[in-house]
Design a protein around this motif. Structure first.
Motif, PDB file in Angstrom:
ATOM      1  N   UNK A   1       0.829  -1.202   0.000  1.00  0.00           N
ATOM      2  CA  UNK A   1       0.000   0.000   0.000  1.00  0.00           C
ATOM      3  C   UNK A   1       0.866   1.256   0.000  1.00  0.00           C
ATOM      4  N   UNK A   2       0.280   2.352  -0.527  1.00  0.00           N
ATOM      5  CA  UNK A   2       1.035   3.598  -0.664  1.00  0.00           C
ATOM      6  C   UNK A   2       1.417   4.188   0.690  1.00  0.00           C
TER       7      UNK A   2
ATOM      8  N   UNK B   1       0.705  10.561  -3.550  1.00  0.00           N
ATOM      9  CA  UNK B   1       0.416   9.367  -4.355  1.00  0.00           C
ATOM     10  C   UNK B   1      -0.911   9.524  -5.095  1.00  0.00           C
ATOM     11  N   UNK B   2      -1.186   8.529  -5.955  1.00  0.00           N
ATOM     12  CA  UNK B   2      -2.384   8.646  -6.802  1.00  0.00           C
ATOM     13  C   UNK B   2      -3.672   8.313  -6.056  1.00  0.00           C
ATOM     14  N   UNK B   3      -3.672   7.113  -5.414  1.00  0.00           N
ATOM     15  CA  UNK B   3      -4.939   6.599  -4.897  1.00  0.00           C
ATOM     16  C   UNK B   3      -5.261   7.217  -3.520  1.00  0.00           C
TER      17      UNK B   3
ATOM     18  N   UNK C   1      -7.463   6.587  -1.579  1.00  0.00           N
ATOM     19  CA  UNK C   1      -7.931   5.608  -0.587  1.00  0.00           C
ATOM     20  C   UNK C   1      -6.803   4.662  -0.145  1.00  0.00           C
ATOM     21  N   UNK C   2      -5.676   4.692  -0.848  1.00  0.00           N
ATOM     22  CA  UNK C   2      -4.618   3.757  -0.460  1.00  0.00           C
ATOM     23  C   UNK C   2      -3.429   4.458   0.168  1.00  0.00           C
ATOM     24  N   UNK C   3      -3.447   5.810   0.157  1.00  0.00           N
ATOM     25  CA  UNK C   3      -2.208   6.492   0.618  1.00  0.00           C
ATOM     26  C   UNK C   3      -2.341   6.978   2.056  1.00  0.00           C
ATOM     27  N   UNK C   4      -3.482   6.720   2.701  1.00  0.00           N
ATOM     28  CA  UNK C   4      -3.615   7.130   4.115  1.00  0.00           C
ATOM     29  C   UNK C   4      -3.940   5.893   4.941  1.00  0.00           C
TER      30      UNK C   4
ATOM     31  N   UNK D   1     -13.824  12.669   1.709  1.00  0.00           N
ATOM     32  CA  UNK D   1     -14.019  12.381   0.271  1.00  0.00           C
ATOM     33  C   UNK D   1     -12.639  12.264  -0.373  1.00  0.00           C
TER      34      UNK D   1
END
Lengths: 289, 334, 316, 327
Positions: A177-178, B98-100, B102-105, B157
């Motif tokens: 995951x990022x 980062x791009x996503x 929902x995936x970077x936090x 959001x």
């Protein structure tokens, strides 16, 4: 579609619907709670001392002599079951504690430090996985002599590969995951990232696996003591009660039925608790074992 | 003397050995001898399609991946020559978005803890109170409020999450922020808000952005300079406005023509030949099979990145033919 | 493709080697002197020493391990200390009971679990789904050997339909020997069927959410066709994985069930060898069980190639 | 509109059952008509319900969703048909292409078989004949070396090629209507151009009507003759694409067009629509865009504006737009 936000229910409605919304959690939790209480109580009080033999009252049906009758030595079945609860639960819990912590540690480290360490760890898993607890208990039994300690080791050793496999796959997903990349960009090393980011995000899966493995540990302990590989007599265990009951199947069927029911109920409780926790912790994961 | 570039990348190459389970391992060259510079205080756009190596570039610049060969010189230091301690101290000056969203936090952490995480890099870490204030100020500057610090990511959001990610990237007041597809996952209206934020941060705080994306329109709207990448190589660089107005590389032309826009109705004449299924690596220009103006030389010799006119570089043998005819004759050196 | 097989095969042999070494070391450390067991405690020290020499027990560990391994590879598993007969023969004879029992149990559990799992996934949150969930939870919770006891209690003690145990041997007629294995196989199969049902259900549920099942529906396939032609084949990989893992538990279960139904299987052999300190038999049986598990996992890996083309890489 | 249209959707509404109980209205009063061979663009940001609209037409709504209203297609109301009859319409008369090329194909079935399956199922062809036709279809969608490619599996193909297989599958039975839900969103710009060309060529060749759902206004401009703009589950504006994109009537469409990133010569800021898309549970009173609309007036929050037809072929849901049009 954007995330649908749900309004919070009124407190009164929430209490009754907890059972409706989370049947698994409530049933499983209740069963395990009762068993734990019985187990602790049995340390201080049981209707009769579990080992006390009254040959004159032997093989009495339930309610004739004691709530659940007596066995071929006249010992009170209820007391033995209560003491058995403590033995089974304690062995299972200690074994899972060892197995889970070692397995998770191995899994998390393998996920953090890829390459050789992971390959060796996975190879070791395959080796240990080839020894079902019964077999390793036999070998260890011959080595260290049967008893509580051997049972715990046999069960725990076999659990390590189970937990490390679950942990490696879960942890590897989180490593991709990022937010882990962001942590690395903040100069954090593998250990810190594992503690702060990996473990909290795989805790759910481990908790669910712990409850499932507790159920399996109870079953395995029962099997070991059924074969006489568990705790040495005269300590009562559900497994050995079943073994003794085999010879009196015709005359005293309740001796065979009651301990089996206790085992099944306990494992059923743990599995329901596991299902309930999984739904509670990961609503998205609904329906996945 | 021209100011020293903030970021100086020289001959960066990165190979990935595909240890395919089945066939013999094949080498995948993600970056092929890439050279570029980024000046401080600018928004430098990197545009290219998937598989062109732009994300690999982002990870290497951030020190999250090591190159097979080549140098990354950031603010005077060769990043990959620093030992761990020095690299960690240097990290305060470059961060990433980062791009996503929902995936970077990390879903388990509060927003305050997420934003404060890069402070771990500082030798002398601020105390609890000072950190809280720093985080509050940073949240305000990205259009959120201090009260948001106690909440968790799932309560926000996509657009708001990207703002949190930007706040995290800026908490240590870095000189460079690498934005890898930072707005690609956002809707049109929210995208514009975040782009405005980036431009504002560049003006107010002089932050330099390496803005990586596949969307030409976004780069054209935001970037000062732009680099176009194709299969691990830089094929064209220059001021964004000029590059998009009159591209000097056939690939840039094909990209600009292929990108749908609300000014172009109906179907444009197709610029490119059908995309060859298999990658045409090896000798010669890797774009030759799709290039509308490919010549014999293109199949034999790989074009190097050369300066065609001041500030404009291109890696194409026939770049001169793309020069707009109004270009004065002397500049057309063959 | 071949490279993949060789790579998996080599890791298989490596694991087997490591397992055999582990067993040998554990067994070697065991207290108890085989020679004394065979000749009884009254034998004089020098006759004991002569026997130990004859059995090669006085040689260093490595040599004895190499000899034993050499024997295993060539099929000579040495002689049992208590019975004096070749262990290989003993194992083959007992295997004729345990293997059919295990296969019978697998067939039973698959026959119960796959249809139940798929049905409950196809009709999610329906009566079938909740019933299957409850039944599978029950099967998982119930210890296999206790089920055996209950089956004996019901069918042989009270109803008298079935023998309460023992095994007439294969030569005594196929029907009767299979009959003898029916109850033990059921006892062994139920817990596995419970686990397999739940795994099948969740695997099918997960695949049903995949886009290509919706694509199949968009092509005009009715729900049932999309389920069986597209969802189930893709759900087989996790199901087969669990089948492979369950084989390990199957063997553990067999030891118990053989004890309940006193079937002369491999489990009983290992158990008796333990009580009689017949180390050579213990070694061989445990190694045999471990090998069985590892080979089973290898077969499961191979089946992945067939089930999931993505692993096959680029077909030429 | 000449004669009865091929497809006419009339006050379609879709509501979802919530896990915690209760119903949530997603689509409200959606309606449009489509003639044979016509192309319609459905544009909207994520959370506008546009994908749900295409699934409603195909009759593939998720279990928790219920649709009301009428979807007249070739003389039959699709919402009234049972699943078996719908199965005879899906694939045969209406084809669908999905967004994610990576997951829309069955990984364990060869590409050729997945295309042939529709032919075998609907027209009872033998697998041998169907596979041959599948190869032909692969040729038509310009996949090189189609015969060999038909035996390969999806994971051996790029995103663009898989999407072309999706197109081949959808048009295997030459349906009258093709629905494409964000067909090229996951593709690179150059690959997208190629796939859109193929889709357009084949649509013209077989005279098929096309509904293209997308969030990318440029793709809509390139492919569709008419366009519907959606927001928070409602149609906000409809009309010929060129008119909607150059002379938008609805403030939301105007805001959307202004938000398209392009270089500002004056170096100023990009235009944005303030705030963000409210969830369906938190829509403002009256007009669903009233909380973010720069041209809002008091009446906007009074009642939900009705769908109005300012002139033939144009539709808009905004009292302000109608007032302006009247002047």
């Amino acid at each position: 579609m954007s995330a649908v936000t749900v309004t919070v229910e009124k407190p009164a409605a929430r209490r009754t619907s907890l059972f409706l919304r989370r049947p698994n959690l409530v049933i499983g939790g209740a069963i395990i709670a009762i068993l734990v209480i019985i187990a602790f109580v049995s340390l201080f009080w049981t209707p009769m001392p579990p080992g006390k033999m009254q040959i004159i009252h032997k093989l009495k049906p339930p309610l004739a002599q004691g709530l659940l009758g007596t066995d071929h030595f006249g010992r009170d079945v209820l007391s033995m079951l209560m003491a058995g609860a403590w033995n089974s639960l304690s062995i299972a819990t200690v074994a899972v504690a060892f197995g889970a912590s070692l397995g998770t540690l191995l899994g998390v480290t393998a996920a953090a430090r890829r390459g050789v360490f992971e390959a060796v760890a996975m190879r070791a898993n395959d080796v240990i996985f080839a020894f079902p607890p019964i077999l390793s208990a036999m070998m260890l039994g011959a080595l260290l002599g049967t008893g509580r300690f051997t049972a715990i080791i046999a069960i725990a050793v076999f659990m390590v590969p189970v937990f490390s496999r679950v942990t490696v796959s879960a942890a590897s997903q989180v490593w991709a995951r990022d937010y882990v990349l962001a942590a690395r960009a903040a100069g954090k090393g593998g250990v810190l990232i594992t503690i702060e980011h990996i473990l909290p995000n795989i805790a759910n899966q481990i908790i669910v696996q712990v409850t499932i493995q507790l159920g399996l540990a109870i079953l395995t302990e029962a099997g070991l003591s059924f074969l006489g590989l568990g705790m040495a007599p005269p300590a009562p265990t559900w497994g050995r009660m079943l073994a003794d009951a085999q010879t009196y199947l015709g005359t005293a069927p309740w001796l065979a039925i009651l301990p089996g029911l206790a085992i099944a109920l306990t494992v059923f409780g743990f599995n329901m608790l596991g299902d309930g926790l999984r739904d509670l912790l990961d609503p998205r994961e609904k329906g996945r074992t | 003397m021209k100011k020293r570039p903030l970021l100086d990348i020289r001959g960066l190459t990165r190979d990935y050995v595909g240890n395919a389970l089945f066939s013999r391992p094949h080498v995948n060259r993600a970056l092929d001898d890439l050279t570029m510079t980024v000046d401080a205080g600018t928004i430098h756009g990197i545009v290219g399609e998937s598989g062109c190596g732009k994300s690999t570039l982002a990870r290497i610049v951030m020190g999250l991946d090591r190159p097979t060969s080549g140098e990354v010189i950031f603010d005077g230091d060769a990043v990959f020559r620093l030992n761990d301690k020095e690299l960690k101290r240097k990290r305060r000056d470059f961060q990433m978005v980062f791009q996503d969203p929902f995936g970077s936090l990390n879903p388990r952490h509060t927003v305050g803890r997420i934003v404060a995480e890069p402070l771990h890099v500082l030798d002398v870490r601020p105390g609890r109170a000072e950190t809280r204030d720093k985080v509050a100020a940073m949240l305000e500057s990205v259009g959120l409020t201090a009260a948001h610090a106690e909440r968790h990511p799932h309560e926000f959001s996509g657009g708001q999450r990207q703002r949190i990610a930007i706040a995290r990237a800026l908490i240590t007041e870095p000189k460079l922020v690498v934005a890898d597809e930072a707005v690609s996952a956002l809707d049109l209206s929210v995208q514009a808000q975040v782009l405005n934020l980036l431009m504002e941060l560049r003006e107010k705080r002089g932050v330099t952005f390496l803005f990586i994306t596949h969307n030409l329109a976004v780069v054209d709207a935001v970037a000062d300079m732009v680099g176009v990448m194709y299969r691990g190589r830089m094929v064209e660089t220059g001021p964004a406005q000029e590059v998009f107005a009159s591209p000097l590389h056939p690939y840039t032309q094909v990209l600009a023509a292929a990108e749908p826009s609300i000014e172009k109705f109906g179907r444009p004449a197709s610029q490119q030949k059908p995309i060859a299924a298999i990658a045409d690596i090896g000798v010669g220009c890797s774009f030759r099979n799709r290039c509308p103006i490919a010549a014999a030389r293109c199949a034999v010799e790989q074009p190097a990145l050369r300066t065609l006119s001041p500030g404009r570089q291109t890696a194409c043998h026939r770049a001169e033919d793309l020069l707009p005819s109004t270009q004065p004759a002397k500049a057309r050196r063959i | 493709m071949i490279v993949l097989l060789l790579r998996r095969l080599s890791s298989l042999l490596l694991t087997l080697l490591a397992v055999s070494a582990l067993i040998f070391i554990v067994m070697d450390v065991l207290p108890g002197d085989p020679a004394a067991i065979m000749l009884g405690t009254s034998a004089s020290p020098d006759t004991l020493a002569a026997l130990r020499h004859e059995l090669g027990l006085d040689q260093p560990l490595i040599i004895r391990y190499a000899l034993w391994l050499g024997g295993v590879v060539t099929g000579d598993l040495g002689n049992s200390y208590t019975y004096g007969v070749p262990v290989a023969g003993l194992i083959a004879e007992r295997l004729a009971v345990t293997l059919p029992l295990a296969l019978f149990a697998i067939v039973l559990s698959v026959a119960i679990a796959i249809p139940l799992g798929v049905a409950s996934a196809a009709r999610r949150n329906s009566a079938v789904d909740y019933a299957a969930a409850f039944v599978s939870q029950l099967f998982i919770a119930v210890p296999g050997f206790w089920v055996g006891l209950l089956l004996v209690l019901v069918f042989s003690v009270s109803l008298g339909w079935m023998p309460s145990g023992g095994f007439p041997g294969w030569h005594g007629g196929f029907g009767s020997s299979l009959g003898a294995l029916l109850l033990p196989a059921i006892a062994l199969a139920l817990p596995q069927a419970g686990v397999l049902t739940r795994v099948t259900r969740s695997a099918v549920l997960e695949v049903l959410n995949d886009d290509f099942v919706r694509t199949a529906r968009a092509k005009g396939l009715p729900r049932r066709a999309a389920l069986w032609r597209h969802a189930v084949p893709n759900a087989l990989v996790p199901v087969v994985t669990i089948l492979g893992l369950q084989f390990t538990f199957l063997i553990a279960g067999a030891v118990l069930v053989e004890n309940v139904f006193n079937l002369p299987g491999l489990g009983r052999l290992a158990f008796q060898a333990l009580t009689q300190r017949d180390i050579i038999v213990m070694q061989d049986v445990v190694l045999f069980f471990a090998a069985l598990v590892i080979i089973m996992n290898f077969i499961v890996d191979l089946s992945y190639l067939y089930l999931d083309p993505r692993l096959r890489g680029r077909s030429r | 509109m000449t004669g009865t249209p091929l497809l006419s959707v009339e006050n379609l509404a879709v509501s979802m059952r919530l896990p915690a109980g209760g119903q949530m209205q997603i689509l409200t009063d959606v309606g449009f008509a489509l003639d044979a061979g016509e192309t319609l663009g459905v544009v909207g940001e994520s959370g506008s319900g546009k994908s749900l609209l295409s699934l409603a037409i195909m009759g593939l709504l998720p279990g928790a969703a219920t649709a009301t209203g009428r979807i007249m297609f070739e003389g039959r109301d699709l919402l009234a048909l049972d699943d078996d009859t719908l199965c005879s319409v899906r694939g045969k008369r209406v084809g669908m292409i999905f967004q994610e090329p990576m997951t829309a194909l069955n990984p364990a079935m060869t590409v050729g078989d997945q295309i042939a399956e529709g032919l075998v199922w609907h027209e009872g062809l033998s697998w041998k004949v169907a596979r041959a036709q599948a190869v032909e279809l692969l040729d038509q969608v310009r996949i090189a070396d189609a015969r060999r490619r038909a035996q390969t599996y999806p994971h051996e193909m790029s995103g663009g090629q898989r999407q072309r297989v999706g197109i081949a599958m959808a048009l295997a039975l030459k349906p009258a209507l093709m629905i494409a839900d964000e067909p090229t969103t996951a593709l690179d710009v150059t690959v997208q151009a190629e796939v859109l060309d193929i889709l357009d060529d084949l649509r013209r060749e077989y005279g098929m009507a096309l509904i293209l759902v997308s969030h990318d206004l440029g793709v809509i401009a390139r492919m569709c003759a008419r366009t519907v703009v959606m927001y928070a589950g409602r149609r906000m504006e409809e009309g010929p694409t060129r008119d909607v994109l150059t002379l938008p009537l609805n403030p939301y469409s105007r805001g959307l067009l202004r938000a398209v990133p392009k270089r500002r010569t004056d170096g100023g800021k990009l235009d944005t629509i303030p705030g963000s898309v409210p969830g369906f549970a938190r829509l403002p009173p009256g007009c669903c865009f009233s909380d973010r609309c720069p041209e809002r007036i008091a009446d906007c929050q009074e009642a939900e504006p009705a769908w109005a037809i300012p002139t033939a072929g144009r539709g808009v849901r905004c009292i302000r737009a109608m007032q302006e049009f009247a002047r």
